[in-house]
Design a protein around this motif. Sequence first.
Motif, mmCIF file in Angstrom:
data_model
loop_
_atom_site.group_PDB
_atom_site.id
_atom_site.type_symbol
_atom_site.label_atom_id
_atom_site.label_comp_id
_atom_site.label_asym_id
_atom_site.label_seq_id
_atom_site.Cartn_x
_atom_site.Cartn_y
_atom_site.Cartn_z
ATOM 1 N N THR A 57 0.819 -1.206 0.000
ATOM 2 C CA THR A 57 0.000 0.000 0.000
ATOM 3 C C THR A 57 0.853 1.256 0.000
ATOM 4 N N ARG A 58 1.876 1.292 0.835
ATOM 5 C CA ARG A 58 2.726 2.485 0.919
ATOM 6 C C ARG A 58 3.378 2.784 -0.427
ATOM 7 N N GLU A 59 3.936 1.776 -1.047
ATOM 8 C CA GLU A 59 4.591 1.966 -2.341
ATOM 9 C C GLU A 59 3.590 2.404 -3.416
ATOM 10 N N THR A 60 2.379 1.902 -3.331
ATOM 11 C CA THR A 60 1.324 2.291 -4.269
ATOM 12 C C THR A 60 0.975 3.767 -4.093
ATOM 13 N N VAL A 61 0.882 4.236 -2.837
ATOM 14 C CA VAL A 61 0.581 5.644 -2.573
ATOM 15 C C VAL A 61 1.727 6.532 -3.048
ATOM 16 N N LEU A 62 2.964 6.108 -2.816
ATOM 17 C CA LEU A 62 4.116 6.900 -3.278
ATOM 18 C C LEU A 62 4.086 7.053 -4.797
ATOM 19 N N ALA A 63 3.758 5.988 -5.507
ATOM 20 C CA ALA A 63 3.680 6.059 -6.971
ATOM 21 C C ALA A 63 2.489 6.914 -7.411
ATOM 22 N N ARG A 64 1.369 6.775 -6.737
ATOM 23 C CA ARG A 64 0.150 7.524 -7.082
ATOM 24 C C ARG A 64 0.342 9.028 -6.891
ATOM 25 N N ASP A 65 0.964 9.411 -5.796
ATOM 26 C CA ASP A 65 1.060 10.820 -5.440
ATOM 27 C C ASP A 65 2.327 11.507 -5.939
ATOM 28 N N GLY A 66 3.247 10.753 -6.507
ATOM 29 C CA GLY A 66 4.513 11.339 -6.928
ATOM 30 C C GLY A 66 4.568 11.693 -8.403
ATOM 31 N N ARG A 67 5.622 12.380 -8.763
ATOM 32 C CA ARG A 67 5.916 12.708 -10.160
ATOM 33 C C ARG A 67 7.234 12.062 -10.527
ATOM 34 N N GLY A 68 7.288 11.492 -11.726
ATOM 35 C CA GLY A 68 8.520 10.887 -12.208
ATOM 36 C C GLY A 68 9.028 9.770 -11.313
ATOM 37 N N VAL A 69 8.112 9.027 -10.719
ATOM 38 C CA VAL A 69 8.498 7.978 -9.772
ATOM 39 C C VAL A 69 9.064 6.779 -10.524
ATOM 40 N N ARG A 70 10.229 6.333 -10.080
ATOM 41 C CA ARG A 70 10.834 5.102 -10.596
ATOM 42 C C ARG A 70 10.998 4.135 -9.438
ATOM 43 N N ARG A 71 10.729 2.852 -9.738
ATOM 44 C CA ARG A 71 10.831 1.818 -8.709
ATOM 45 C C ARG A 71 11.760 0.715 -9.188
ATOM 46 N N ASP A 72 12.314 -0.003 -8.232
ATOM 47 C CA ASP A 72 13.154 -1.138 -8.585
ATOM 48 C C ASP A 72 12.278 -2.376 -8.792
ATOM 49 N N ASP A 87 2.122 21.293 4.056
ATOM 50 C CA ASP A 87 3.035 22.417 4.271
ATOM 51 C C ASP A 87 3.560 23.035 2.978
ATOM 52 N N GLY A 88 3.115 22.547 1.825
ATOM 53 C CA GLY A 88 3.476 23.149 0.552
ATOM 54 C C GLY A 88 4.903 22.896 0.098
ATOM 55 N N LYS A 89 5.546 21.866 0.609
ATOM 56 C CA LYS A 89 6.933 21.578 0.249
ATOM 57 C C LYS A 89 7.003 20.535 -0.862
ATOM 58 N N TRP A 90 7.950 20.744 -1.790
ATOM 59 C CA TRP A 90 8.293 19.719 -2.785
ATOM 60 C C TRP A 90 9.455 18.917 -2.233
ATOM 61 N N LEU A 91 9.347 17.616 -2.290
ATOM 62 C CA LEU A 91 10.357 16.723 -1.714
ATOM 63 C C LEU A 91 10.902 15.812 -2.796
ATOM 64 N N LYS A 92 12.206 15.621 -2.784
ATOM 65 C CA LYS A 92 12.853 14.844 -3.841
ATOM 66 C C LYS A 92 13.428 13.523 -3.361
ATOM 67 N N SER A 93 13.348 13.274 -2.068
ATOM 68 C CA SER A 93 13.910 12.044 -1.524
ATOM 69 C C SER A 93 12.837 11.282 -0.766
ATOM 70 N N GLU A 94 12.790 10.001 -0.966
ATOM 71 C CA GLU A 94 11.838 9.155 -0.267
ATOM 72 C C GLU A 94 12.078 9.231 1.239
ATOM 73 N N LYS A 95 13.281 9.598 1.644
ATOM 74 C CA LYS A 95 13.608 9.718 3.071
ATOM 75 C C LYS A 95 12.950 10.938 3.716
ATOM 76 N N GLU A 96 12.516 11.909 2.911
ATOM 77 C CA GLU A 96 11.900 13.133 3.430
ATOM 78 C C GLU A 96 10.386 13.025 3.567
ATOM 79 N N ILE A 97 9.815 11.923 3.128
ATOM 80 C CA ILE A 97 8.356 11.824 3.072
ATOM 81 C C ILE A 97 7.805 10.725 3.971
ATOM 82 N N ASP A 98 6.555 10.880 4.306
ATOM 83 C CA ASP A 98 5.786 9.864 5.021
ATOM 84 C C ASP A 98 4.462 9.697 4.302
ATOM 85 N N VAL A 99 3.856 8.543 4.465
ATOM 86 C CA VAL A 99 2.477 8.350 4.047
ATOM 87 C C VAL A 99 1.643 8.522 5.306
#
Length: 193
Positions: A57-72, A87-99
Amino acid sequence: MVPVVMVSSTTGAAGDSGAQGRQLLDQLRVADPLPIRGYSHRRFLPEWAPHRGACDTRETVLARDGRGVRRDSRCRVVKGSWYSPYDGKWLKSEKEIDVDHVVPLSYAWRSGASKWSQARRRAFANDLTRPELVVVSHSVNIAKGGQGPQSWRPPRRAYWCRYATKWITVKHHYRLFVTRKEKVALLNMLRTC
């Protein structure tokens, strides 16, 4: 049949979400919060549920809500960017985000989920149909914790309408009750619609 307020996971208005949100909110029972006794995150989410193939589920949400998402090959995100609507922030690292669970698991517990079966709690924690799961910045998710709208609101006021509408939609679908202070806070947030 009760109308379901459909909202997207990012920015923008949701039609007449203020009126629809108030209509659904009026249908929710008002009660005092139940005790937190017995709550454990694992009672909802021992792990994210498998969704498609290797993806959970988490990976599905990351792909759904992201732009240019690539997965292994195991569906783990290796690249992408995400917008945190709280908070209106753009985040470029999976380490900066939470679901985030819009209605926190501990809050749901105190709103009636303590009486649910393990299967229903797991379905709630992994719900991809209702607007319960959203990608946000790690820092804003930590600040929110398990608080309700009477104690915490997204720092970005422009998102209050959408946040309140999502909260109400989830609570309505799962027949969770609201407290008096929670209802007042939600009504105040709906005034921004």
